[in-house]
Write a protein that holds these residues in place. Structure first.
Motif, PDB file in Angstrom:
ATOM      1  N   ASP A 154       6.731   0.637  53.545  1.00  0.00           N
ATOM      2  CA  ASP A 154       7.908  -0.189  53.274  1.00  0.00           C
ATOM      3  C   ASP A 154       9.055   0.638  52.698  1.00  0.00           C
ATOM      4  O   ASP A 154      10.225   0.391  53.003  1.00  0.00           O
ATOM      5  N   MET A 155       8.755   1.649  51.905  1.00  0.00           N
ATOM      6  CA  MET A 155       9.798   2.532  51.386  1.00  0.00           C
ATOM      7  C   MET A 155      10.376   3.376  52.513  1.00  0.00           C
ATOM      8  O   MET A 155      11.589   3.590  52.582  1.00  0.00           O
ATOM      9  N   ALA A 156       9.536   3.846  53.410  1.00  0.00           N
ATOM     10  CA  ALA A 156      10.016   4.620  54.556  1.00  0.00           C
ATOM     11  C   ALA A 156      10.928   3.758  55.426  1.00  0.00           C
ATOM     12  O   ALA A 156      11.976   4.222  55.889  1.00  0.00           O
ATOM     13  N   ALA A 157      10.557   2.499  55.637  1.00  0.00           N
ATOM     14  CA  ALA A 157      11.398   1.589  56.430  1.00  0.00           C
ATOM     15  C   ALA A 157      12.743   1.378  55.744  1.00  0.00           C
ATOM     16  O   ALA A 157      13.790   1.321  56.405  1.00  0.00           O
ATOM     17  N   ALA A 158      12.726   1.269  54.416  1.00  0.00           N
ATOM     18  CA  ALA A 158      13.984   1.112  53.677  1.00  0.00           C
ATOM     19  C   ALA A 158      14.850   2.366  53.825  1.00  0.00           C
ATOM     20  O   ALA A 158      16.073   2.269  53.979  1.00  0.00           O
ATOM     21  N   LEU A 159      14.234   3.546  53.787  1.00  0.00           N
ATOM     22  CA  LEU A 159      14.987   4.792  53.972  1.00  0.00           C
ATOM     23  C   LEU A 159      15.541   4.898  55.391  1.00  0.00           C
ATOM     24  O   LEU A 159      16.674   5.342  55.582  1.00  0.00           O
ATOM     25  N   THR A 160      14.751   4.484  56.374  1.00  0.00           N
ATOM     26  CA  THR A 160      15.247   4.474  57.756  1.00  0.00           C
ATOM     27  C   THR A 160      16.469   3.568  57.850  1.00  0.00           C
ATOM     28  O   THR A 160      17.503   3.945  58.420  1.00  0.00           O
ATOM     29  N   SER A 161      16.350   2.375  57.302  1.00  0.00           N
ATOM     30  CA  SER A 161      17.464   1.418  57.342  1.00  0.00           C
ATOM     31  C   SER A 161      18.692   1.977  56.628  1.00  0.00           C
ATOM     32  O   SER A 161      19.818   1.840  57.121  1.00  0.00           O
ATOM     33  N   ALA A 162      18.476   2.579  55.471  1.00  0.00           N
ATOM     34  CA  ALA A 162      19.594   3.165  54.729  1.00  0.00           C
ATOM     35  C   ALA A 162      20.252   4.280  55.531  1.00  0.00           C
ATOM     36  O   ALA A 162      21.479   4.349  55.625  1.00  0.00           O
ATOM     37  N   ALA A 163      19.443   5.148  56.112  1.00  0.00           N
ATOM     38  CA  ALA A 163      19.991   6.275  56.879  1.00  0.00           C
ATOM     39  C   ALA A 163      20.789   5.785  58.077  1.00  0.00           C
ATOM     40  O   ALA A 163      21.886   6.283  58.349  1.00  0.00           O
ATOM     41  N   LEU A 164      20.271   4.802  58.786  1.00  0.00           N
ATOM     42  CA  LEU A 164      20.998   4.280  59.944  1.00  0.00           C
ATOM     43  C   LEU A 164      22.259   3.550  59.507  1.00  0.00           C
ATOM     44  O   LEU A 164      23.301   3.631  60.166  1.00  0.00           O
ATOM     45  N   GLY A 165      22.189   2.858  58.384  1.00  0.00           N
ATOM     46  CA  GLY A 165      23.378   2.205  57.840  1.00  0.00           C
ATOM     47  C   GLY A 165      24.436   3.216  57.447  1.00  0.00           C
ATOM     48  O   GLY A 165      25.631   3.018  57.695  1.00  0.00           O
ATOM     49  N   ILE A 166      24.004   4.311  56.851  1.00  0.00           N
ATOM     50  CA  ILE A 166      24.929   5.389  56.489  1.00  0.00           C
ATOM     51  C   ILE A 166      25.586   5.944  57.746  1.00  0.00           C
ATOM     52  O   ILE A 166      26.794   6.172  57.782  1.00  0.00           O
ATOM     53  N   LEU A 167      24.791   6.138  58.781  1.00  0.00           N
ATOM     54  CA  LEU A 167      25.318   6.645  60.047  1.00  0.00           C
ATOM     55  C   LEU A 167      26.382   5.703  60.611  1.00  0.00           C
ATOM     56  O   LEU A 167      27.437   6.129  61.070  1.00  0.00           O
ATOM     57  N   LEU A 168      26.131   4.401  60.527  1.00  0.00           N
ATOM     58  CA  LEU A 168      27.090   3.421  61.032  1.00  0.00           C
ATOM     59  C   LEU A 168      28.386   3.397  60.222  1.00  0.00           C
ATOM     60  O   LEU A 168      29.439   3.067  60.755  1.00  0.00           O
ATOM     61  N   ARG A 169      28.306   3.740  58.951  1.00  0.00           N
ATOM     62  CA  ARG A 169      29.502   3.738  58.099  1.00  0.00           C
ATOM     63  C   ARG A 169      30.479   4.837  58.496  1.00  0.00           C
ATOM     64  O   ARG A 169      31.655   4.778  58.149  1.00  0.00           O
ATOM     65  N   GLY A 170      30.008   5.857  59.166  1.00  0.00           N
ATOM     66  CA  GLY A 170      30.899   6.908  59.639  1.00  0.00           C
ATOM     67  C   GLY A 170      31.207   7.997  58.629  1.00  0.00           C
ATOM     68  O   GLY A 170      32.035   8.847  58.876  1.00  0.00           O
ATOM     69  N   ASN A 171      30.549   8.004  57.477  1.00  0.00           N
ATOM     70  CA  ASN A 171      30.760   9.043  56.474  1.00  0.00           C
ATOM     71  C   ASN A 171      29.395   9.489  55.958  1.00  0.00           C
ATOM     72  O   ASN A 171      29.099   9.358  54.777  1.00  0.00           O
ATOM     73  N   PRO A 172      28.556  10.002  56.839  1.00  0.00           N
ATOM     74  CA  PRO A 172      27.172  10.237  56.454  1.00  0.00           C
ATOM     75  C   PRO A 172      26.968  11.266  55.359  1.00  0.00           C
ATOM     76  O   PRO A 172      26.077  11.127  54.542  1.00  0.00           O
ATOM     77  N   ASP A 173      27.790  12.287  55.292  1.00  0.00           N
ATOM     78  CA  ASP A 173      27.542  13.340  54.305  1.00  0.00           C
ATOM     79  C   ASP A 173      27.714  12.831  52.877  1.00  0.00           C
ATOM     80  O   ASP A 173      26.835  12.996  52.041  1.00  0.00           O
TER      81      ASP A 173
END
Length: 174
Positions: free
Chosen positions: A133-152
């Motif tokens: 469940d923590m890994a799924a949350a990290l996946t979701s966070a990472a993809l959300g960050i990617l969608l925001r357009g300012n990943p760094d």
């Protein structure tokens, strides 16, 4: 006996990945495919059956060519920051578009998306030694960050926050 194909199917599929990954399924017409890929309409239908057939072939290629290497590199990720950096720097445009545009209306695409995201979750869980469940949350966070357009910036801030919460380099989250 029919005429031999006048196009390289691999090149067409790779170009379709880029086209669908940039404009989404609904943003690409058959005329766009014919014009952009340089394939006659009849050849496209004969080879792929339909626009959807080419889309599914392109999605499978995207997962094989872009997601599989990410999964392999995630296996060596030493910490949350590395995970976020790897996921947000990967070319996952077609997967993200498939998740939001096609998966809600196409069960075959939905299955591919679920399978792909579950593979990312497993790779993160294995690399960091965290629960699913923590890994799924990290996946979701990472993809959300990617969608925001300012990943760094966003990814670095999240990684710092997660590391400060645990006080460990490779935390064991319960």
């Amino acid at each position: 006996m029919g005429r031999p194909r006048a196009f390289d199917e691999e090149e067409v599929v790779r170009a379709a990945v880029g086209l669908f990954g940039g404009r989404a399924y609904d943003g690409v017409s058959v005329d766009d495919l014919v014009g952009h890929l340089g394939v006659h309409r009849n050849s496209l239908y004969k080879t792929f059956g339909s626009k959807r057939g080419l889309y599914l072939t392109a999605l499978h290629r995207h997962l094989a060519d872009d997601l599989r290497p990410l999964l392999e590199t995630l296996a060596d990720a030493p910490d949350v920051a590395a995970v976020l950096r790897l996921v947000t720097s990967a070319d996952l445009g077609l997967l993200l578009l498939a998740a939001v545009e096609r998966a809600p209306v196409d069960e075959e695409v939905a299955t591919e998306v679920r399978t792909a995201l579950a593979a990312v979750d497993r790779a993160i869980a294995d690399a960091l030694g965290v629960p699913a469940d923590m890994a799924a949350a990290l996946t979701s966070a990472a993809l959300g960050i990617l969608l925001r357009g300012n990943p760094d910036d966003v990814g670095a801030a999240l990684a710092r926050r997660l590391d400060s919460l645990t006080g460990e380099r490779n935390p064991t989250w319960q």
